[in-house]
Design a protein around this motif. Structure first.
Motif, PDB file in Angstrom:
ATOM      1  N   PRO A   3       0.911  -1.017   0.086  1.00 27.74           N
ATOM      2  CA  PRO A   3       0.019  -0.136  -0.011  1.00 27.74           C
ATOM      3  C   PRO A   3       0.856   1.207   0.223  1.00 27.74           C
ATOM      4  N   ASN A   4       1.895   1.133   0.715  1.00 28.47           N
ATOM      5  CA  ASN A   4       2.724   2.366   0.763  1.00 28.47           C
ATOM      6  C   ASN A   4       3.480   2.709  -0.513  1.00 28.47           C
ATOM      7  N   ALA A   5       3.968   1.684  -1.197  1.00 32.33           N
ATOM      8  CA  ALA A   5       4.339   1.916  -2.600  1.00 32.33           C
ATOM      9  C   ALA A   5       3.303   2.267  -3.342  1.00 32.33           C
ATOM     10  N   GLY A   6       1.963   1.628  -3.308  1.00 27.80           N
ATOM     11  CA  GLY A   6       0.940   2.326  -4.160  1.00 27.80           C
ATOM     12  C   GLY A   6       0.647   3.526  -4.129  1.00 27.80           C
TER      13      GLY A   6
ATOM     14  N   ALA B 116       0.921   6.358  -7.012  1.00 26.10           N
ATOM     15  CA  ALA B 116      -0.321   7.067  -7.371  1.00 26.10           C
ATOM     16  C   ALA B 116      -0.115   8.749  -7.216  1.00 26.10           C
ATOM     17  N   SER B 117       0.868   8.920  -6.279  1.00 29.27           N
ATOM     18  CA  SER B 117       1.035  10.478  -6.041  1.00 29.27           C
ATOM     19  C   SER B 117       1.904  10.689  -7.281  1.00 29.27           C
TER      20      SER B 117
ATOM     21  N   LEU C 114       2.701  12.777 -13.584  1.00 30.79           N
ATOM     22  CA  LEU C 114       2.025  12.684 -14.890  1.00 30.79           C
ATOM     23  C   LEU C 114       0.899  13.295 -15.453  1.00 30.79           C
ATOM     24  N   ILE C 115       0.047  13.410 -14.615  1.00 33.75           N
ATOM     25  CA  ILE C 115      -1.340  14.519 -14.955  1.00 33.75           C
ATOM     26  C   ILE C 115      -0.736  15.867 -14.506  1.00 33.75           C
ATOM     27  N   GLY C 116      -0.101  16.093 -13.500  1.00 30.17           N
ATOM     28  CA  GLY C 116       0.243  17.442 -13.061  1.00 30.17           C
ATOM     29  C   GLY C 116      -0.382  18.403 -12.391  1.00 30.17           C
ATOM     30  N   PRO C 117      -0.164  19.373 -11.748  1.00 26.69           N
ATOM     31  CA  PRO C 117      -0.954  20.557 -10.965  1.00 26.69           C
ATOM     32  C   PRO C 117      -1.794  20.967 -11.795  1.00 26.69           C
ATOM     33  N   ASN C 118      -1.108  21.305 -13.188  1.00 23.97           N
ATOM     34  CA  ASN C 118      -2.086  22.196 -14.125  1.00 23.97           C
ATOM     35  C   ASN C 118      -3.406  21.851 -14.238  1.00 23.97           C
TER      36      ASN C 118
ATOM     37  N   PRO D 153      -1.700   5.167   3.233  1.00 16.68           N
ATOM     38  CA  PRO D 153      -2.694   4.372   2.600  1.00 16.68           C
ATOM     39  C   PRO D 153      -3.290   3.292   3.484  1.00 16.68           C
ATOM     40  N   ALA D 154      -3.213   3.661   4.989  1.00 20.49           N
ATOM     41  CA  ALA D 154      -4.118   2.689   5.821  1.00 20.49           C
ATOM     42  C   ALA D 154      -5.516   2.457   5.386  1.00 20.49           C
TER      43      ALA D 154
END
Length: 379
Positions: free
Chosen positions: A217-220, A224-225, A231-235, A290-291
């Motif tokens: 879960p931590n690696a996930g 995801a972050s 990849l998607i980005g703040p914009n 991610p708990a």
């Protein structure tokens, strides 16, 4: 492709955690200036002067660690970091490493103050991801690297300082303490890498739902972050038509929140307002991801029993044994995890199935791995 697939969607709780994380970072700045600014400046001016502290007097008989040692260690670590990001395809320009180091340096003191006073350690992982996402959008690997050099630098610096402080109280010679930390770090690096490679090569489909409970879960969450901010980005994440366009305002709200609390505390120093710590309040939900959500009632119940009921009714026991018990339970969990893995899971011995472990997810929720429209993302 992004528009054809769908705009980004995260859970409401995850969004709240992001918002309060930003608010905490903003609050830390103002809180440190208002509550600790004068003390920090006084400490800086008197750092090398004599002190009446009994521990410092007892440590005077040992040789201090020369500043040159720290400078050499910093130069070596920085050089190796440059080699890593340049020779390895990290998608992280060399100059962004300098930004990450400066970012860590700026945040180290205020975060260190909050950690020392409250034992709550804020993280700059979110602000690190945000900054690199603006600088280099569309680079998830580079985003993870930048986040690591920013966030982990602060984290390891605080752990290093904690160890030095413990050594100070235990009267361990500073030079020996410094050496032990360096050697321990080197050994731990190889042990961690070896353990990771062993698990990756010995557990089929690790970090997927098929390898439950080895779902990482931590690696996930880390991955995801990197998708959200890299990849998607703040914009796009904060675009005007995004559901999460209001999250950046949490930083501003957090920055302003300590001001009225500070003024009220000055006006009413003996009231409950004087006990409010805005950064700690904002850090409330940050340990959860991610708990699984089913741990929240357990944490709340145990915390209420020991830190409210027991503290009030058995104060002497609480002062003497509460944190010792907490450390003992943590150690017991770690030892039992090792025993369970090698004695049972490594030998393919399965525990009996019951309602507590019968589901394919940790929190016993059939939609725990589903996205916003109910589709299992691990299917």
């Amino acid at each position: 492709a992004y528009a054809d697939y769908s705009p980004i969607r995260i859970t409401g709780f995850f969004a709240v955690c992001y918002g309060q994380g930003l608010a905490a970072l903003g609050a830390i700045i103002t809180h440190t200036i208002l509550y600790n600014g004068k003390e920090v400046w006084a400490r800086i001016k008197s750092a090398r002067q004599d002190t009446d502290d009994i521990h410092a007097k007892l440590m005077d008989k040992y040789k201090e660690v020369p500043d040159l040692w720290y400078a050499i260690l910093f130069i070596i670590a920085l050089a190796l970091s440059f080699v890593t990001i340049i020779l390895w395809p990290s998608n992280m320009p060399w100059w962004t490493l300098i930004i990450a180091v400066i970012l860590a340096f700026v945040w180290l003191l205020p975060i260190g103050i909050i950690t020392a006073i409250t034992s709550q350690s804020p993280s700059i992982s979110m602000i690190s991801e945000w900054i690199f996402g603006v600088i280099r959008p569309g680079n998830p690997i580079g985003n993870m690297m930048f986040k690591t050099y920013g966030y982990i630098t602060v984290r390891q610096a605080l752990l290093f300082a904690q160890d030095l402080k413990l050594g100070h109280y235990m009267k361990i010679p500073p030079r020996e303490m410094f050496t032990f930390q360096i050697v321990g770090t080197i050994i731990a690096s190889f042990v961690s890498l070896g353990t990771t490679n062993y698990l990756m090569n010995s557990i089929p489909n690790i970090c997927t739902n098929a390898a439950y409970p080895w779902t990482c879960p931590n690696a996930g969450l880390f991955g995801a972050s990197s998708v959200i901010w890299g990849l998607i980005g703040p914009n796009k994440f904060f675009a005007h038509d995004s559901l999460y366009r209001g999250l950046p305002y949490f930083f501003l709200c957090g920055f302003l929140a300590p001001i009225p609390v500070y003024l009220l505390a000055r006006r009413y120093p003996n009231s409950w307002v004087a006990k409010i710590n805005v950064p700690v309040f904002m850090l409330g939900p940050t340990p959860y991801p991610p708990a699984p959500t089913n741990v929240m009632p357990c944490w709340t119940f145990i915390g209420f029993i020991f830190n409210f009921v027991v503290k009030r009714r058995a104060s002497a026991w609480w002062k003497k044994y509460n944190y010792v018990l907490s450390s003992a339970l943590d150690s017991g969990v770690a030892i039992s995890a090792i025993v369970i893995f090698f004695a049972f899971q490594y030998s393919n011995i399965q525990f009996p199935t019951w309602w507590g472990n019968g589901s394919e997810t940790v929190d016993q929720c059939p939609l725990a791995t589903a996205n916003w429209n109910g589709t299992d993302v691990y299917a």
